[in-house]
Design a protein around this motif. Structure first.
Motif, PDB file in Angstrom:
ATOM      1  N   SER A  86       8.265   0.147 -20.603  1.00 28.06           N
ATOM      2  CA  SER A  86       7.999  -0.635 -19.581  1.00 28.06           C
ATOM      3  C   SER A  86       8.601  -0.602 -18.083  1.00 28.06           C
ATOM      4  O   SER A  86       8.017  -1.035 -17.159  1.00 28.06           O
ATOM      5  N   GLY A  87       9.723   0.323 -17.989  1.00 28.48           N
ATOM      6  CA  GLY A  87       9.682   0.815 -16.901  1.00 28.48           C
ATOM      7  C   GLY A  87       9.488   2.112 -16.503  1.00 28.48           C
ATOM      8  O   GLY A  87       9.720   2.612 -15.325  1.00 28.48           O
ATOM      9  N   SER A 108      -0.141   2.680 -19.574  1.00 28.94           N
ATOM     10  CA  SER A 108       1.139   2.709 -19.289  1.00 28.94           C
ATOM     11  C   SER A 108       1.738   1.294 -19.425  1.00 28.94           C
ATOM     12  O   SER A 108       1.169   0.258 -18.882  1.00 28.94           O
ATOM     13  N   ASN A 109       2.534   1.154 -19.980  1.00 30.61           N
ATOM     14  CA  ASN A 109       3.532  -0.018 -20.157  1.00 30.61           C
ATOM     15  C   ASN A 109       4.259  -0.427 -18.916  1.00 30.61           C
ATOM     16  O   ASN A 109       4.761  -1.559 -18.882  1.00 30.61           O
ATOM     17  N   GLY A 110       4.355   0.597 -18.166  1.00 30.83           N
ATOM     18  CA  GLY A 110       5.068   0.435 -16.554  1.00 30.83           C
ATOM     19  C   GLY A 110       3.764   0.346 -15.615  1.00 30.83           C
ATOM     20  O   GLY A 110       3.084  -0.388 -15.716  1.00 30.83           O
ATOM     21  N   THR A 111       3.863   1.495 -14.753  1.00 29.10           N
ATOM     22  CA  THR A 111       2.681   1.528 -13.823  1.00 29.10           C
ATOM     23  C   THR A 111       2.134   3.092 -13.746  1.00 29.10           C
ATOM     24  O   THR A 111       2.568   3.762 -14.490  1.00 29.10           O
ATOM     25  N   CYS A 134      -2.705  -0.804 -17.801  1.00 30.35           N
ATOM     26  CA  CYS A 134      -1.639  -0.763 -17.244  1.00 30.35           C
ATOM     27  C   CYS A 134      -0.755  -2.167 -17.138  1.00 30.35           C
ATOM     28  O   CYS A 134      -1.609  -3.075 -16.323  1.00 30.35           O
ATOM     29  N   ASP A 135       0.289  -2.140 -17.427  1.00 28.99           N
ATOM     30  CA  ASP A 135       0.863  -3.489 -17.421  1.00 28.99           C
ATOM     31  C   ASP A 135       1.522  -3.649 -16.176  1.00 28.99           C
ATOM     32  O   ASP A 135       1.651  -5.176 -15.792  1.00 28.99           O
ATOM     33  N   GLY A 136       1.836  -2.830 -15.328  1.00 29.96           N
ATOM     34  CA  GLY A 136       2.891  -2.948 -14.372  1.00 29.96           C
ATOM     35  C   GLY A 136       2.140  -2.732 -12.835  1.00 29.96           C
ATOM     36  O   GLY A 136       2.820  -2.902 -11.847  1.00 29.96           O
ATOM     37  N   GLY A 137       0.869  -2.244 -12.903  1.00 27.43           N
ATOM     38  CA  GLY A 137       0.100  -2.160 -11.747  1.00 27.43           C
ATOM     39  C   GLY A 137      -0.288  -0.539 -11.493  1.00 27.43           C
ATOM     40  O   GLY A 137       0.483   0.351 -11.845  1.00 27.43           O
ATOM     41  N   ASP A 158      -5.344  -1.225  -8.514  1.00 26.16           N
ATOM     42  CA  ASP A 158      -5.318  -2.281  -7.800  1.00 26.16           C
ATOM     43  C   ASP A 158      -5.914  -2.623  -6.621  1.00 26.16           C
ATOM     44  O   ASP A 158      -6.137  -1.562  -5.823  1.00 26.16           O
TER      45      ASP A 158
END
Length: 242
Positions: A86-87, A108-111, A134-137, A158
């Motif tokens: 996630s990071g 991607s669990n992050g970006t 994509c979870d984080g952008g 985005d």
């Protein structure tokens, strides 16, 4: 660290697995795997060479993934590229990357950060997954991205990205082998891709896309829609901008 040579790998489990990092900067590597093609508990990086995962469950997986160069062809029954942290960050700055995925194409669990390169995604036909996930952008500021697949979970870069993107949702499923083309008012090619599977959504981002300019999206040589790019992220149907 792989810097050269020729490797052919056929494995029941991961073709290449590292409890740390995987780095490929040269050579020719062809892999077939019953699980991951390439797996890194740390960072998986490809900066050169010719890398082919002919079949796998997930083709390229890592806590972070960097694609900076080379010719990369990834085929997976599930995710093509998967940042499982996630990071974590999927960074794309170069290379010629083609993904064929039964699940998410780029996941991607992050970006996700894309600044260059050419990426094509032949994504899923199942509406429970998407060509992009994509979870984080997902920010894009360079390179060419074309991602086709199902529309149920379709995602895009985005809206605050430096480079413009277009997402087209079709009213009916499009046949495999129908070439997608995006051209400007002078007939110059902005993007072109021929999916090998049926699709109902396509996302295109290219350096030449400019807000306020007019473009034509075609399929199989037939015009589908002409539209003015209304913003950095523009959504389309056959009727025009939505």
């Amino acid at each position: 660290l792989l810097t050269g040579g020729t490797l052919q790998i056929s494995s029941y489990d991961d073709a290449i697995h590292s409890n740390g990092d995987v780095a490929i900067s040269g050579g020719t590597i062809t892999a077939q795997s019953g699980d991951d093609g390439f797996h890194a508990d740390g960072t998986a990086q490809i900066s050169g060479g010719t890398v082919t995962v002919a079949n796998s469950y997930e083709a390229l997986e890592g806590a972070n993934i960097t694609l900076a160069g080379g010719t990369v062809r990834l085929t997976a029954s599930d995710d093509g590229v998967n940042v499982n942290n996630s990071g974590g960050v999927l960074t794309i700055s170069g290379g010629d990357i083609g993904v064929i995925a039964g699940g998410d194409g780029l996941d991607s669990n992050g970006t996700i950060q894309m600044t260059g390169g050419t990426v094509t995604v032949d994504g899923p036909t199942d509406n429970g997954t998407g060509a992009l996930d994509c979870d984080g952008g997902f920010t894009i500021s360079g390179g060419l991205l074309i991602a086709s697949g199902s529309s149920g979970m379709a995602e895009t870069p985005d809206a605050n990205s430096a480079q413009a993107s277009v997402q087209m949702t079709y009213s009916s499923t499009q046949t495999a082998g129908k070439t997608i083309t995006l051209t400007d008012t002078d007939g110059n090619m902005v993007a072109e891709f021929t999916p090998s599977k049926i699709y109902s959504s396509v996302v295109i981002s290219a350096p030449t896309l400019a807000v306020g300019e007019t473009y034509t999206l075609s399929g199989g040589g037939a015009k589908i829609v002409e539209f003015k790019l209304s913003s950095t992220l523009t959504y389309l149907t056959e009727s025009g901008v939505t």
